[in-house]
Design a protein around this motif. Structure first.
Motif, PDB file in Angstrom:
ATOM      1  N   PRO A  20       0.624  -1.042   0.001  1.00  0.00           N
ATOM      2  CA  PRO A  20       0.079   0.098   0.119  1.00  0.00           C
ATOM      3  C   PRO A  20       1.177   1.062   0.225  1.00  0.00           C
ATOM      4  N   ARG A  21       0.145   2.858  -0.976  1.00  0.00           N
ATOM      5  CA  ARG A  21       1.264   3.307  -0.528  1.00  0.00           C
ATOM      6  C   ARG A  21       1.734   4.148   0.879  1.00  0.00           C
ATOM      7  N   ARG A 108       3.161   3.458  -9.265  1.00  0.00           N
ATOM      8  CA  ARG A 108       1.409   2.980  -8.986  1.00  0.00           C
ATOM      9  C   ARG A 108      -0.135   2.475  -9.926  1.00  0.00           C
ATOM     10  N   ARG A 109      -0.795   1.841  -9.263  1.00  0.00           N
ATOM     11  CA  ARG A 109      -2.101   1.685  -9.630  1.00  0.00           C
ATOM     12  C   ARG A 109      -3.378   2.168  -8.672  1.00  0.00           C
ATOM     13  N   GLY A 110      -3.956   3.020  -7.854  1.00  0.00           N
ATOM     14  CA  GLY A 110      -4.708   3.511  -7.426  1.00  0.00           C
ATOM     15  C   GLY A 110      -3.548   3.872  -5.910  1.00  0.00           C
ATOM     16  N   ALA A 111      -4.470   2.461  -4.432  1.00  0.00           N
ATOM     17  CA  ALA A 111      -3.950   2.215  -3.746  1.00  0.00           C
ATOM     18  C   ALA A 111      -2.771   1.274  -3.573  1.00  0.00           C
ATOM     19  N   ALA A 112      -2.330   1.053  -4.658  1.00  0.00           N
ATOM     20  CA  ALA A 112      -1.306  -0.300  -4.725  1.00  0.00           C
ATOM     21  C   ALA A 112       0.047   0.305  -5.281  1.00  0.00           C
ATOM     22  N   GLU A 485       2.990  10.170 -10.085  1.00  0.00           N
ATOM     23  CA  GLU A 485       2.146   8.850 -10.195  1.00  0.00           C
ATOM     24  C   GLU A 485       2.990   8.387 -11.479  1.00  0.00           C
TER      25      GLU A 485
END
Length: 487
Positions: A20-21, A108-112, A485
């Motif tokens: 997760p970020r 990065r893709r969304g919260a991951a 991003e």
């Protein structure tokens, strides 16, 4: 029961670091602390033609400070970069700069967030367990087509690790090839011993190697990893000295068990060339195995360092032996084998050139060069005898001078002892250097050139010492880590 380690590089797995970020920094800190994962970089590996990413804020501060830290240190918690710059903590700035570089390589893709890399297969389970403790994961992936994993030589035992250094000095073994570390180390110390054949000098080397193994003297601690080479060279030099009847020269302490280099140099020369011929045959065998592992049966069959080259070598050796012994029938048989090897190698080389008259000329030049190389490489092993003879001659000069002074009696006995000690010390230092360099030269140019092409990529895991605790300049959790991003 202990199983022998396979003679292959350490098996690698393609992996993805997923987190997760919010937990990415903690995950990467644990990756750096584990020190067994090589993370792909956004610049494509840092080659001279690779695109460069813009430096992060920590890297800019480090460049502005013009400091050169001895080592980079990574903090387990986010840091205030301004406070680090004011405090002159170049080590922590360097650690943050490396962290920023890895963060810049993340997808990065969304919260991951994910990063790709390589990890030794045996370390994947333990590393995955460490990352799971902070919410991350280490996911095994399929190896991409056309991409070779990085190479890591090693394994258990100081001897194998030390001998791997000899191979790395020449270049990086391709991942698909066999690991030649242990055979290369054994061959090196054998060739050294033939050239440095003196039981007294060999015993000194053996004592020096055992001292390094015990960690004495402490000043030599950086050289401790070389003890297998020094001990091996001492053993082979002692055995060769016993065969030559040499103990600090021709002192008569040991009988001649095989030959006296000064009295029978031609026999020593023939033995050296014969040993070289055997070593070249072994190198061709390893080359065939590597070409098979790299490109299958076709790659092994047509390569000059594969079956084709081995047939050419065998045919030329048989022809040389037939001429020496005067067997005409064997001479023609050797010529047939050599011609078959030339035909195979020529076919492979011609296909690689794309054909045409220019390709035919290129093939002819390469085949001519291959034949000349075989002859010159075999003859090159004559230096084993030449430098063994030189060692014996130097020791004989020292011993003759010592005995001449000793026969005068009186005060000259002191001069005789001094000449013996100083002369042997000089002979030891000079011949150890010469034998070490010449053994390395034979290993690299005559043997390694047939075994592997040093075009592999070394495994470079991201490894940093981690500073736990609040540190000198802790920042709020959001810190200074970039979070851009991916495009």
């Amino acid at each position: 029961m202990l199983r022998p380690e396979p003679m292959v590089p350490v098996r690698m797995r393609r992996v993805a670091i997923v987190a997760p970020r919010a937990a990415l920094r903690d995950v990467l800190v644990r990756v750096a602390d584990a020190g067994c994962v090589e993370i792909d970089r956004a610049d494509g590996g840092g080659g001279p033609d690779a695109p460069q990413t813009a430096p992060g804020s920590a890297a800019r501060r480090l460049r502005a400070s013009r400091a050169a830290p001895e080592c980079a240190v990574l903090s387990a918690v986010p840091l205030d970069l301004d406070a680090l710059e004011r405090a002159g903590r170049a080590d922590l700035l360097a650690g943050e700069a490396q962290l920023e570089e890895r963060l810049g390589s993340a997808v990065r893709r969304g919260a991951a967030v994910a990063l790709a890399g390589w990890c030794p297969a045996a370390d994947v389970p333990a590393t995955a367990e460490r990352l799971a403790g902070v919410g991350g994961a280490l996911v095994p992936l399929r190896t991409p087509r056309g991409v070779d994993p990085p190479t890591l030589l090693g394994g258990a035992g100081a001897v194998r690790r030390s001998f791997a250094g000899l191979v790395r000095t020449y270049g990086t073994v391709p991942y698909a090839d066999l690991d030649p570390s242990v055979p290369a180390g054994i061959v090196y110390v054998v060739m050294f011993g033939v050239m440095f054949g003196d039981a007294g000098h060999g015993a000194l080397l053996l004592l020096a190697g055992l001292s390094l193994w015990l960690g004495r003297p402490r000043r030599a601690e950086p050289l401790r990893g070389l003890w297998p080479f020094v001990v091996g060279a001492g053993v082979t030099s002692t055995l060769a000295g016993m065969a030559y009847g040499e103990f600090f020269g021709p002192t008569g302490v040991l009988p001649v068990l095989w030959l006296n280099p000064l009295h029978d140099p031609l026999r020593l020369l023939a033995a050296a060339v014969g040993l070289g011929a055997v070593l070249l045959a072994v190198a061709y065998g390893a080359g065939i195995a590597n070409r098979w592992r790299e490109g299958g049966p076709t790659g092994a069959l047509y390569a000059l360092s594969g079956v084709a080259g081995a047939m050419l070598y065998l045919g030329l050796v048989v022809m040389g032996g037939a001429l020496w012994l005067g067997h005409v029938g064997v001479l023609f048989a050797g010529a047939a084998v050599a011609c078959a090897g030339l035909a195979l190698a020529g076919s492979g080389l011609f296909a690689a050139t794309g054909g045409g008259p220019g390709g035919a000329v290129q093939v002819g030049v390469q085949l001519f060069d291959g034949v000349l190389r075989i002859g010159s490489n075999v003859v090159s092993f004559a230096r084993l005898a030449a430098f063994g003879l030189t060692h014996a001659a130097l020791a004989a000069v020292v011993w003759q001078g010592t005995t001449a002074l000793a026969r005068m009696g009186g005060v000259t006995l002191v001069a005789a002892v001094a000449l013996f000690v100083v002369g042997n010390a000089l002979a030891f230092a000079l011949e150890a250097l010469v034998a070490g360099v010449q053994a390395l030269r034979l290993e690299f140019y005559e043997l390694f050139s047939r075994v592997f092409d040093p075009q592999g990529r070394p495994f470079r895991p991201w490894r940093l010492p981690v500073l736990h605790g609040a540190g000198p300049a802790a920042a709020p959790p959001e810190g200074n880590a970039p979070d851009k991003e991916a495009t």
